[in-house]
Design a protein around this motif. Structure first.
Motif, short mmCIF file in Angstrom:
data_model
loop_
_atom_site.label_atom_id
_atom_site.label_comp_id
_atom_site.label_asym_id
_atom_site.label_seq_id
_atom_site.Cartn_x
_atom_site.Cartn_y
_atom_site.Cartn_z
N VAL A 187 0.83 -1.21 0.00
CA VAL A 187 0.00 0.00 0.00
C VAL A 187 0.87 1.25 0.00
CG1 VAL A 187 -1.74 1.30 1.27
CG2 VAL A 187 -1.88 -1.19 1.16
N ASN A 188 1.84 1.31 0.91
CA ASN A 188 2.63 2.52 1.07
C ASN A 188 3.49 2.86 -0.15
OD1 ASN A 188 1.61 2.81 3.61
ND2 ASN A 188 3.38 1.97 4.67
N GLY A 189 3.98 1.83 -0.85
CA GLY A 189 4.80 2.08 -2.03
C GLY A 189 4.03 2.86 -3.08
N TYR A 190 2.76 2.52 -3.24
CA TYR A 190 1.91 3.23 -4.20
C TYR A 190 1.62 4.66 -3.73
CZ TYR A 190 -2.31 4.24 -6.97
OH TYR A 190 -3.24 4.82 -7.80
N LEU A 191 1.23 4.80 -2.47
CA LEU A 191 0.87 6.12 -1.96
C LEU A 191 2.07 7.06 -1.92
CD1 LEU A 191 -1.48 5.12 1.00
CD2 LEU A 191 -2.12 5.85 -1.30
N LEU A 192 3.26 6.53 -1.64
CA LEU A 192 4.46 7.36 -1.53
C LEU A 192 4.80 8.02 -2.86
CD1 LEU A 192 6.85 8.25 0.28
CD2 LEU A 192 8.06 6.22 -0.52
N THR A 193 4.88 7.23 -3.92
CA THR A 193 5.24 7.81 -5.21
C THR A 193 4.08 8.59 -5.82
OG1 THR A 193 4.75 5.65 -6.19
CG2 THR A 193 7.06 6.17 -5.75
N ARG A 217 4.29 -1.72 -7.44
CA ARG A 217 3.40 -0.74 -6.81
C ARG A 217 4.01 0.67 -6.83
NH1 ARG A 217 -1.65 -0.78 -6.07
NH2 ARG A 217 -1.68 -0.12 -3.88
N VAL A 218 5.32 0.74 -6.65
CA VAL A 218 6.00 2.03 -6.75
C VAL A 218 5.83 2.60 -8.16
CG1 VAL A 218 8.27 3.13 -6.77
CG2 VAL A 218 7.65 1.60 -4.90
N ALA A 219 6.01 1.75 -9.18
CA ALA A 219 5.85 2.20 -10.56
C ALA A 219 4.40 2.59 -10.85
CB ALA A 219 6.31 1.10 -11.51
N GLN A 220 3.45 1.86 -10.27
CA GLN A 220 2.05 2.24 -10.43
C GLN A 220 1.80 3.64 -9.88
OE1 GLN A 220 -0.15 -1.06 -8.53
NE2 GLN A 220 -1.28 -1.26 -10.44
N GLY A 221 2.40 3.95 -8.73
CA GLY A 221 2.24 5.28 -8.15
C GLY A 221 2.77 6.37 -9.05
N VAL A 222 3.89 6.12 -9.72
CA VAL A 222 4.43 7.10 -10.67
C VAL A 222 3.46 7.30 -11.83
CG1 VAL A 222 6.31 7.59 -12.28
CG2 VAL A 222 6.82 6.59 -10.04
N GLY A 223 2.92 6.18 -12.36
CA GLY A 223 1.94 6.30 -13.44
C GLY A 223 0.71 7.08 -13.01
#
Length: 472
Positions: free
Chosen positions: A59-65, A113-119
């Motif tokens: 969860v946090n990886g997405y929200l962070l980016t 998930r981090v890459a999803q957050g950037v997108g």
């Protein structure tokens, strides 16, 4: 200053309704992905062997980016056009979703998930830029913001329901894989509906501002997130939080004194609607967390609902929010921000005050359903109105960065709100002397709802600083 322009409505390759449908679908996708994964976490952790701490980073990886890169995404939309940013963001989001759905190791899923957050950070401000540049009349813009806000509500509701259903009926992997065909359709829609947009590049990207601003926001959000598991004075929290603040100070100096094409022109903060609207969205982030996150926990941990039952229990409030948001959009051009925001804040104050009376013996209808419906009316009146107020006075060529600023404010407010409210709830439950019992947990959640009521009152007071006249 130059930027992205759209031909008159009658000359557009993509009709206005198609453009609005694209913006709403992208917002739906972003919010859906914020909520759909929550109910799949136990299955993900069991199959991939996550530790409890590591699982939180799904969860946090997405929200962070998502929060950290939003401002950069908004500025890039102004420089390169919302069409390019939407297509690029959708492509990045879809590829990352495919990687997440096929992940065989915890590290791969967190990276996806981090890459999803950037997108998502590329898409979200671009949708606001599309709305602001495509719908210029007050009534048309208000209706567009109402539909855009409602689509986020649909995404949140669908995520709460679909996450459990997909995980139980198929596999947690389809929580991510479902984004791939949706993304492909939206890429095609963007190519067609925004084909009439003319983009003129306005100069190079402000690299120093991009690095300091993005790193500062990411570090600050990371530090605040860590406070849920560590004390506010711990090195795990203070280290990244202080680093984030220092980087943001440096970012401000760079933007004000040295950047020739700043990623965040400081003059925008001199526009009262932009500054005050973003400030109210910062406060609103905590209200959204209190409503959807903590009311779900109350239903499950205090009243004993299953995850799917909790999602169904929140559905009436989600539907009420969507209907109210569309209604508020119709009223906004006639009544204005300074009428709708206090009315919404009154509903928030009353609804959260009522919800704070709930306890372990409370019935669902009178203790949860009634107050959450009232809160949903308040959110429906305030959220689209605040977004309209924060972005309505964006200068030509700055719609993307103003939209990014507004959404960053809401994202940072949500991250900080989650940390502060979770800490308050945990401390109150522990003070009850019977931590973990429904009664103790209810006491903690009741404090959260009282704090949310205070945030509603604060939004009403801050709204008095808004300009009396304006496009919002």
């Amino acid at each position: 200053m130059t930027g992205t322009t759209f031909p008159p409505a009658g000359q557009r390759t993509g009709p206005a309704r198609m453009i609005l449908a694209l913006a709403c679908a992208c917002q739906f996708m972003v919010i859906l992905d914020s909520s759909i994964v929550n109910l799949a976490l136990p299955s993900i952790g069991g199959e991939l062997g996550f530790t409890p701490t590591g699982l939180a980073w799904v969860v946090n990886g997405y929200l962070l980016t998502f929060g950290g890169f939003m401002l950069l995404g908004g500025r890039a939309a102004d420089l390169f056009g919302p069409r390019g940013m939407l297509v690029g963001g959708l492509l990045a989001f879809s590829v990352a979703s495919l990687a997440g759905g096929l992940a065989a190791a915890p590290e791969v899923l967190v990276a996806a998930r981090v890459a999803q957050g950037v997108g998502a950070a590329m898409m979200a401000p671009a949708t606001l830029a599309v709305i602001n540049t495509s719908f210029t009349g007050p009534a048309a813009r208000a209706r567009a913001f109402g539909a855009w806000s409602a689509s986020g509500g649909v995404g949140g509701m669908a995520g709460a329901l679909a996450g459990g259903a997909i995980t139980t009926g198929v596999s947690w992997r389809w929580v991510f894989l479902i984004n791939v065909p949706i993304g492909a359709v939206l890429i095609g829609l963007a190519m067609v509906s925004l084909a009439g947009a003319r983009t003129r590049r306005r100069g190079p990207l402000d690299l120093a501002g991009a690095v300091t601003g993005t790193a500062g926001l990411a570090a600050l959000i990371y530090g605040v997130m860590r406070s849920v598991d560590h004390g506010w004075t711990s090195a795990q929290v203070l280290g990244p939080a202080v680093a984030g603040v220092l980087l943001l100070v440096l970012f401000t100096v760079v933007e004000a004194r040295f950047a020739t094409q700043p990623i965040m022109p400081m003059r925008l903060l001199g526009i009262r609607g932009v500054a005050v609207g973003s400030g109210m969205l910062l406060l609103f982030g905590g209200i959204a967390i209190a409503m959807w996150y903590f009311s779900s926990l109350f239903l499950q941990n205090v009243l004993g609902f299953t995850a799917l039952e909790a999602g169904l229990g929140q559905t009436p409030a989600a539907v009420t929010f969507m209907m109210t948001a569309r209604w508020a959009a119709a009223l906004l051009p006639r009544l204005g921000v300074r009428t709708l925001v206090p009315a919404g804040s009154a509903c928030l104050l009353a609804g959260f005050g009522w919800l704070a009376q709930a306890h372990a013996g409370t019935g669902y209808v009178t203790g949860v359903l009634g107050p959450t419906l009232l809160v949903a009316v308040g959110i429906g009146l305030t959220f689209p109105t605040l977004m309209a107020a924060a972005t309505a006075d964006a200068p030509e060529g700055a719609a993307g960065v103003v939209g990014g600023l507004a959404q960053t404010a809401g994202q940072v407010g949500g991250s900080a709100g989650l940390a502060v409210l979770a800490t308050a709830a945990g401390a109150t439950a522990a003070a009850e002397g019977s931590e973990g019992t429904p009664d103790a947990l209810a006491a903690g959640y009741d404090l959260v709802f009282l704090m949310a009521a205070g945030l509603g009152l604060a939004i009403a007071l801050v709204s008095l600083l808004l300009p009396r006249h304006g496009r919002a």
